[in-house]
Structures are given as structure tokens and as C-alpha cells.
Design an enzyme around this catalytic site. Structure first.
Site, PDB file in Angstrom:
ATOM      1  N   ARG A 210     156.080 -17.504 100.747  1.00 56.57           N
ATOM      2  CA  ARG A 210     156.110 -16.581  99.714  1.00 56.57           C
ATOM      3  C   ARG A 210     156.840 -16.761  98.591  1.00 56.57           C
ATOM      4  NH1 ARG A 210     159.051 -11.542 101.977  1.00 56.57           N
ATOM      5  NH2 ARG A 210     160.390 -13.300 104.053  1.00 56.57           N
TER       6      ARG A 210
ATOM      7  N   SER B 102     159.400  -7.808  98.987  1.00 53.13           N
ATOM      8  CA  SER B 102     158.713  -8.932  99.928  1.00 53.13           C
ATOM      9  C   SER B 102     157.907  -9.887  99.601  1.00 53.13           C
ATOM     10  CB  SER B 102     157.415  -8.290 101.416  1.00 53.13           C
ATOM     11  OG  SER B 102     158.296  -6.877 101.429  1.00 53.13           O
TER      12      SER B 102
ATOM     13  N   GLU C 165     147.022   0.550  96.573  1.00 52.95           N
ATOM     14  CA  GLU C 165     146.214  -0.939  95.623  1.00 52.95           C
ATOM     15  C   GLU C 165     144.369  -0.928  95.148  1.00 52.95           C
ATOM     16  OE1 GLU C 165     147.353   0.310  98.846  1.00 52.95           O
ATOM     17  OE2 GLU C 165     149.481  -1.147  99.183  1.00 52.95           O
TER      18      GLU C 165
ATOM     19  N   PHE D 274     147.343  -5.221 103.651  1.00 54.16           N
ATOM     20  CA  PHE D 274     147.065  -3.735 102.032  1.00 54.16           C
ATOM     21  C   PHE D 274     146.061  -4.527 101.100  1.00 54.16           C
ATOM     22  CE2 PHE D 274     151.345  -2.516 103.497  1.00 54.16           C
ATOM     23  CZ  PHE D 274     151.135  -2.041 105.017  1.00 54.16           C
TER      24      PHE D 274
ATOM     25  N   ASP E  51     156.848  -6.744 113.270  1.00 53.00           N
ATOM     26  CA  ASP E  51     155.934  -6.077 112.420  1.00 53.00           C
ATOM     27  C   ASP E  51     154.619  -5.189 113.272  1.00 53.00           C
ATOM     28  OD1 ASP E  51     157.625  -5.208 110.470  1.00 53.00           O
ATOM     29  OD2 ASP E  51     156.868  -6.671 109.081  1.00 53.00           O
TER      30      ASP E  51
ATOM     31  N   ARG F 272     155.253 -14.505 105.896  1.00 54.68           N
ATOM     32  CA  ARG F 272     156.384 -14.186 105.437  1.00 54.68           C
ATOM     33  C   ARG F 272     157.750 -14.951 106.431  1.00 54.68           C
ATOM     34  NH1 ARG F 272     160.557 -11.512 108.846  1.00 54.68           N
ATOM     35  NH2 ARG F 272     161.476 -10.006 107.860  1.00 54.68           N
TER      36      ARG F 272
END
Lengths: 275, 312
Positions: B8, B34, B55, B80, B113, B163
């Protein structure tokens, strides 16, 4: 093109109504009801306001018109033919293989169409994107969008409603064609929406309510939209589904049904076409 | 010890590097910190559009911008983006509008998560859409290189980033990265391991273990799932006679599915797929998740041996 008079706009709408009936009859499919309810507004917008070039449909600095209720495509095709974006012969291609007049309006198929519709709840967000683009470009072009009242049941409409106000998009102009009927039944039966103007007001939009078949009121509303520059503006147009054809008016059966041979004769007669 | 970085970050660096192009705009859905689009936002707030936690709206605002000549980059968590799948299908892919979607935090490697955040189906669903290029790079350098190529693409794309940090493979090798071209990282002759994303590193480790056991394995970084580098896959099937795919994604429809679909019509060879076995994840550390889901290098080693054993 010079500015069209009220009576000229009304005559344009009458001709478009005839084409809507013919197109759906020819295809024995399609959506006449919502096409007949929206058509007066479309004629006023194209005849009186939109900065577009029929010879150059992709002109970068054109105003955008996004028909989010894309099933009401016969209305838009009829107007595009009146304006000269497509020919009247093209109207015969409605729902026909290879035709520019796809079942739902499609920017990849039809000159003058700015958005590929078909799925409700999408056009306002797309129109917002066009409005943001105009702002970044420093252009005065506007982004006009039309949705239906049943379409407001899609949650994404309210994502866009909130977002457009946050971004203070004074160049985004919305019409809600409130004909009170959706696919299965009256909106009051399917999903009551209660005070529609209050909903838009509470989101921060400038709101005006009109009779969507009164050409004077429609033109006045378009001019009122011009005066709103600090936030998006919405015109809530109260309309009659199937307007202009007695047996279609306010009749849920004609949301998505074509007239029969006999019904076409009657419809055309009511619209001033001699047999 | 190689440098560690998250893919990312490569995305964020690329957006900033692309900012010289005045047509590049960035769309956020409250996760710029993020996905790392915040680097662009801080430098160019006038070309960054906050869409809030919305979104569906974001993807279509992107479509409107693309139709007006801009090059929008929209990012949120991979999971998402899936909420806006129909917007991607009907509003972006169908009219072939060049909206570039980045889904970060993809895969079970996302970790603690938990299962709601661990997208394991994104690559499969976007791969079904005509016109959409689908990518899942394995390090920050290749992520940046791929992202930098997107403005020239002319159509929409989906890129999954991860991530957590992984070893960097491509420092100084940016020029090897081309959309649609797999990279042969290790050359071998007994089995071809075709991997993407986080599992490229597991595949490399697996090849080393196999080498110690006398098995010569090819390792390919297939960072682009669509268009698939079918030519390379066929040549490897020809050379090695056995194929293993490896991805932090469902075994249904992702890289394994793509490779299997290609080979079945061209050069069928024994093939094994390493991926999430049609189940959801849970909260655990990234490495723990890979172990739990059967995605570690020793799983790849076992799969390679199975594939080799099935050679005629």
C-alpha cells in the site's frame, strides 16, 4: 438554434409523445409510462437550456444531461431525434440488435447520451463526478441529472445527495420525476417516501416544487436553477405517469408494458395524429 | 536482510509521483490514511475528493470524472470495494471508463481485524468483468511501477494491495514490471509455482526448500491476473510439466482459477492450487493466518510434490 418558445416546446413534447408510443409499440417492450412523465422536462432542458452541439456530441465543454432513470429511454431518444443527434429513422432501432437505441440509454451506443444507465441510483453520483470535473477544469458547464421518485429508494442516491452538498456543487442540477408509480405498483404501496422536498432540504439542497407538465413552470424552474451557485439544486416535479395517453395515465400497468395495435391507434388519436 | 515494506505504501508513493499529470485525481472513502492516498491528498487537496464513507457514490463520481477526461484513482479497503461491485460493473466496466480502483488490506494476511475485513474474493469477482485489468503485486516497488503505468491504460483497473509489510524484491528492478507480464523470479524445470501478492514470498521460500530436496522449481510473480500472461504459463507447463498456484485468496476464481482455465484449453498438466479453502478467516496475526489457511511455504512444497507425483 434560437430559444424555443413555450408553445414550440409544447409542440416538441407532443411529437416526442407520439414517438414514445410508436417506439414501445414497435418493440412490444419498453417503458412508456415514465417516458411520458419526464418528456416535458426533457424538451424544456434540451430546447431551452443545454449547451450542446449536435454536430459534435462529444464536445468537451458541453453541459451534461444524465438520465439516471435509464429505462425511460424512449423519451430521451425522441428528444435526441428532435434535436438532431440521431435521425428519426434511428428510433426504429429501439431494442433492435445493433441499434443505437439500446433498451437503456447508453453512452457507448447513442450520440448525445452522456451516461450508460440501466441500474437505478447511479446517475446522480455520475453527474456529481461530471460537476467536480467541471469545477477542476474551471468551466462554467453544468451537470443536469434526472432521477425518478421510486429511484430515491436506492441508498446510493443519499450518498450522492450528502456528498454533493459537502462539495458545494452549484453546477449540479437535479430533476426528480415524481410520477408516483414504480415497477410493481404505486410508490405509496411499495415504499412510502413521505415528505420528499423536506428530505432534500434537510440534506442542504436548494429545493423547488413544480408541476412537471406545465411548460411555464418547468422553464421557470430551469431559470431558478441558474440562480443557485453555492450548492446543488433540485426541482421536484410532480408528474403523471403515462401523461397524455388516457389509458396509460396513472396506470401502473404501463410502467413497463407496450401498447397493443388498438391501443396505439387510440394513443396516437389522443395525441392529435389522424388515423 | 532485505528491506521490508507494504504494497500500500507503493500505491501511495505512485499517486504522489503521478501528480504532475494535472488530470490525475484521487478519490477517498475515509480510508486515505490506510490506503496511503493521503500522501497525494496532503500535497494536492484541490484534486482530492472526499466521498465520505460511501463507496458506491465514490466509484460513480470516478466514472463521471473519467468521462470528463480525468484519471481518477479511488481507494478503500478491498472488502469495501465489493459493496460497490454493481457500480463497478455497470457504471465503470460496461462503459469502459478508466477508473482505477485500489483495494487495500486484501486477503487473510490482513490479520487481526478478522474475517469481515479479509477480502478473499475480490480478485475473482473483478476478473469476471470485461475491460477490467486485475492486479495483485507482491512488493512496494512493483506496486508503484504498476500504478505508474495505469494512466496509459485507457480502461478501468482493480489492484489489491496488502496491509502488512513483506520483503521487497524489486529494488532497482522497476523496469521488469509490466502490466500483463509475469516475472520469472527463479528458474527451474520440475514444477512451476505461479504466485501473486504476499504468497510470492512463500513461493520463493518453497522453491528453496524444494531445491534442498533435489526438486528444481520455477517461481513466477503473476502480479497481473487479467489480462493473464497465458504465453508464459503455457511455456512453463511445457517445460516443467506440473503447476502450483499460490494466492492469499479463495481457491475459487482467483489466480488458481485463471491459470486452470487457461491451461485446460491449451496445455493441461497436473496442477495444485494453494489458496483459502472456501471458508472465512478469523482474528489472528498475519503469519498465523497464513498457517491456519494453508498458505505457508511448506504447504506449497507439499502441493508441488503432489503435482510432480501426478505427472504421467
Amino acid at each position: 438554434m434560437g430559444e424555443m418558445s413555450i408553445s414550440e416546446l409544447e409542440e416538441m413534447a407532443r411529437k416526442c409523445r407520439i414517438e414514445i408510443c410508436k417506439m414501445t409499440h414497435r418493440a412490444q417492450a419498453g417503458h412508456p409510462g415514465g417516458s411520458l412523465s419526464e418528456i416535458d422536462i426533457l424538451c424544456a432542458l434540451y430546447g431551452r437550456r443545454l449547451r450542446v452541439q449536435t454536430s459534435n456530441p462529444k464536445w468537451e465543454d458541453r453541459d451534461r444531461f444524465i438520465l439516471s432513470k435509464g429505462h425511460a429511454s424512449p423519451g430521451m431518444y425522441a428528444v435526441l431525434a428532435e434535436m438532431g443527434f440521431i435521425s428519426h429513422a434511428d428510433l426504429e432501432s429501439y431494442r433492435v440488435k445493433g441499434g443505437v437505441c439500446q433498451g437503456h440509454v447508453d453512452m457507448k451506443w447513442c450520440p448525445g447520451v452522456d451516461f450508460s444507465a440501466g441500474s437505478l441510483g447511479m446517475g446522480l453520483s455520475f453527474g456529481m463526478g461530471c460537476a467536480v470535473a467541471a469545477r477542476i477544469d474551471g468551466s462554467s458547464r453544468n451537470s443536469y441529472v434526472m432521477i425518478g421518485d421510486g429511484e430515491m429508494q436506492e441508498g446510493s442516491i443519499w450518498e450522492a445527495a450528502m456528498s454533493a452538498v459537502h462539495h458545494e456543487l452549484g453546477n449540479l442540477k437535479l430533476f426528480v420525476d415524481c410520477n408516483g408509480i414504480q415497477n410493481d405498483d404505486f410508490c405509496e404501496v411499495q415504499m412510502r417516501m413521505f415528505d420528499i422536498p423536506a428530505k432534500w432540504s434537510s440534506f442542504g439542497w436548494a429545493v423547488k416544487v413544480i408541476d412537471g407538465h406545465n411548460m411555464n413552470e418547468i422553464v421557470g424552474a430551469i431559470e431558478w436553477m441558474d440562480t443557485i451557485s453555492d450548492r446543488p439544486a433540485v426541482v421536484i416535479a410532480n408528474t403523471v405517469k403515462g401523461k397524455g395517453v388516457s389509458f396509460m395515465e396513472n396506470n401502473p400497468a404501463f410502467h413497463g408494458a407496450a401498447p397493443s395495435d388498438e391501443q396505439l391507434v387510440q394513443a396516437l388519436s389522443e395525441l392529435g395524429v389522424s388515423a | 536482510m532485505s528491506r521490508m515494506a507494504a504494497t500500500r505504501d507503493g500505491y501511495g508513493d505512485a499517486l504522489l509521483a503521478l501528480a504532475d499529470n494535472p488530470k490525475v485525481v484521487v478519490l477517498e472513502a475515509d480510508l486515505g490514511k490506510s490506503t496511503k492516498s493521503l500522501y497525494f491528498r496532503k500535497a494536492h487537496p484541490e484534486r482530492t475528493i472526499s466521498c465520505g464513507i460511501g463507496e458506491q457514490n465514490m466509484l460513480l463520481v470516478g466514472a463521471g470524472l473519467a468521462s470528463s477526461g480525468f484519471i481518477p484513482f479511488a481507494s478503500t479497503f478491498a472488502i469495501f470495494t465489493e459493496r460497490a461491485f454493481e457500480q463497478m460493473r455497470n457504471g465503470v466496466a460496461r462503459p469502459n471508463l478508466a477508473v482505477h480502483v485500489c483495494g487495500s488490506h486484501g486477503g487473510t494476511h490482513t490479520g487481526t481485524d478478522g474475517s469481515s475485513a479479509q477480502s478473499i474474493e475480490d480478485l475473482a469477482i473483478y476478473r469476471t468483468l470485461p475491460n477490467v485489468v486485475v492486479m495483485h503485486p507482491c512488493d512496494d516497488v512493483s506496486t508503484k511501477a504498476l500504478t505508474m503505468q495505469l494512466p496509459e491504460l485507457g480502461g478501468p483497473s482493480y489492484m489489491r494491495t496488502a496491509r502488512n509489510k513483506t520483503p521487497v524484491l524489486y529494488d532497482g528492478r522497476e523496469n521488469e514490471i509490466k502490466i500483463g507480464k509475469g516475472v520469472e523470479l527463479i528458474e527451474g524445470k520440475d514444477v512451476a509455482i505461479i504466485a501473486c501478492g504476499v504468497l510470492v514470498h512463500e513461493a520463493i521460500a518453497a522453491a528453496k526448500t524444494l531445491e534442498e530436496a533435489g526438486v528444481s522449481a520455477t517461481v513466477v510473480d503473476m502480479h497481473t491476473l487479467k489480462p493473464l500472461d497465458g504465453e508464459l504459463i503455457e511455456s512453463l507447463a511445457e517445460k516443467c510439466g506440473a503447476v502450483v498456484t499460490a494466492e492469499d485468496h479463495s481457491i475459487i476464481g482467483g489466480l488458481g482459477g485463471a491459470v486452470a482455465e487457461h491451461l485446460i484449453s491449451t496445455r493441461p498438466v497436473p496442477m495444485e492450487r494453494i489458496g483459502v479453502q472456501d471458508r472465512f478467516g478469523e482474528s489472528a496475526g498475519a503469519e498465523e493466518m497464513l498457517e491456519m489457511m494453508g498458505l505457508k511455504s511448506h504447504h506449497i512444497v507439499d502441493a508441488a510434490k503432489r503435482a510432480i507425483a501426478r505427472k504421467a
